[in-house]
Every structure is written in C-alpha cells, then in structure tokens.
Design a protein around this motif. Sequence first.
Motif, PDB file in Angstrom:
ATOM      1  N   LEU A  37       5.532   9.315   3.150  1.00  0.00           N
ATOM      2  CA  LEU A  37       5.266   7.989   2.553  1.00  0.00           C
ATOM      3  C   LEU A  37       6.860   7.284   2.499  1.00  0.00           C
ATOM      4  CD1 LEU A  37       2.548   8.268  -0.263  1.00  0.00           C
ATOM      5  CD2 LEU A  37       2.377   7.276   2.043  1.00  0.00           C
ATOM      6  N   SER A  45       2.437   1.708  -3.378  1.00  0.00           N
ATOM      7  CA  SER A  45       1.520   2.269  -4.442  1.00  0.00           C
ATOM      8  C   SER A  45       1.015   3.678  -4.191  1.00  0.00           C
ATOM      9  CB  SER A  45       0.160   1.330  -4.211  1.00  0.00           C
ATOM     10  OG  SER A  45       0.327   0.029  -4.627  1.00  0.00           O
ATOM     11  N   LEU A  46       0.860   4.008  -3.081  1.00  0.00           N
ATOM     12  CA  LEU A  46       0.446   5.480  -2.378  1.00  0.00           C
ATOM     13  C   LEU A  46       1.924   6.403  -3.012  1.00  0.00           C
ATOM     14  CD1 LEU A  46      -1.290   5.316   0.899  1.00  0.00           C
ATOM     15  CD2 LEU A  46      -2.104   5.858  -1.367  1.00  0.00           C
ATOM     16  N   CYS A  60       0.819  -1.205  -0.128  1.00  0.00           N
ATOM     17  CA  CYS A  60       0.063   0.125  -0.009  1.00  0.00           C
ATOM     18  C   CYS A  60       0.828   1.160   0.028  1.00  0.00           C
ATOM     19  CB  CYS A  60      -0.913  -0.040   1.133  1.00  0.00           C
ATOM     20  SG  CYS A  60      -2.393  -1.330   1.308  1.00  0.00           S
TER      21      CYS A  60
END
Length: 211
Positions: free
Chosen positions: A154, A11-12, A8
């Motif tokens: 991130l 992907s972000l 996740c």
Amino acid sequence: MGSIAKTCLRSLLKVANSAMGIVGIMLILYSCWMIRVWQRDSSHVDYSSTGPWFMYTFLGIGVTMGVITCLGHIAADSAHGYCLSCYVVIISFLLLLETAMSADILLNSDWEKDLPEDPTGRFHDFEDFVKSNFDFCKWIGFMIILAQGFSILLAVALRTLGPSYYNYDSDGDYAPERLPLVNNKVQPPPYVKDPSDPRSAINYNTWNANK
C-alpha cells in the motif's frame, strides 16, 4: 478519480498499520506486567548474574512497533514520498529480521543455547505458552507478517500516485488584474498651447513666423 484512489489507499494503510500498533501495545502491557512482578519478587532473588533481558526485549519491541505505527500514520496522512520511502525501508528491514529469526528457530534445534539465561523464568513460561497454544500463536504471527507485507504494498502504491494536492479554482475564473500602462501619459502636440499663457502666445507667433 485519483483523489478517491488515494483516499482508499490511505485508509487501508492506516488499518494495516494499526494491526502492528495493537500488537505493540500488547507487548508493552505484557512487559510492564512482567517488570512489575519481577520488582515485587526481586527482593529475595539474586539477579546479579544476568539481568531480566527477556522483559526489556519485549518492551523494546513493543515501543519500536508503536513508533513504526506512528510513522505509518504520518506517512499515510501526508502521502509524502520521503516519509513513505522511510516507512517501506523500516518495515522491510523488520520483516527480514522476523523471517531470519523464524528460520533460525525452525532450522536450528539448539537455538535456545544462543540466548543468555533468564533468571526470572518468564522466558520459559512464554515458551511453554507458545507450545501449548501453537496454532493460535502461529496464526497471530502469520497475521502480523501479512499486515506488514500489505503495508509495504500500500505504501508503494500510494507513493506511486504521488502526494495529494488541494484543488484550487482555476485562474481562468478570475479576470486578470489590469495594470496601468507604462508611459501612457498623453503628450499634447507641440503646437497646441494654452492661450492664457503669455509665453505660449510668444512661442506660437514665433512658430508662425518661421512657418
């Protein structure tokens, strides 16, 4: 659970990083269009005093953002600590530079005098476009800064989780390979001899006599 979180985050990070890539492509296309128009009109205009720095500045910014986007995708795929660290440092430096430029424009009313004269007139056209569409340009700049800050968060979170490893079967699922024992050759006792060997008979009689 950890692998799902890493997927996740990767992907972000790619989505947030793609926003800068789109802006970089738009800047490259816009600068190429300006350079094309300038080359078409430069036959009868004198540019000997100053060059078209505004066009090349836009082109350099677009290429830089494209390279940063490629680095961000590589860092997101590999989740390597060194790549993520380099990405965070570059984005942080770019964010600080953008903040300093915005502060200079907002606080310094004569910021245009610090720039060289643009003989092509494209800088004044761009300035008029920004003034006439200030709300739209403001939100575009805010989204770019937000994407950069989100990319930093991130990347730091992905670096904290560490690189991805592939799950291999446990060694316990396989029987350990049996290696031959060292020096496991069975030595016959000294008194067991081959009866067919005449030397064995002599040695056996000698042993009985000594006994």
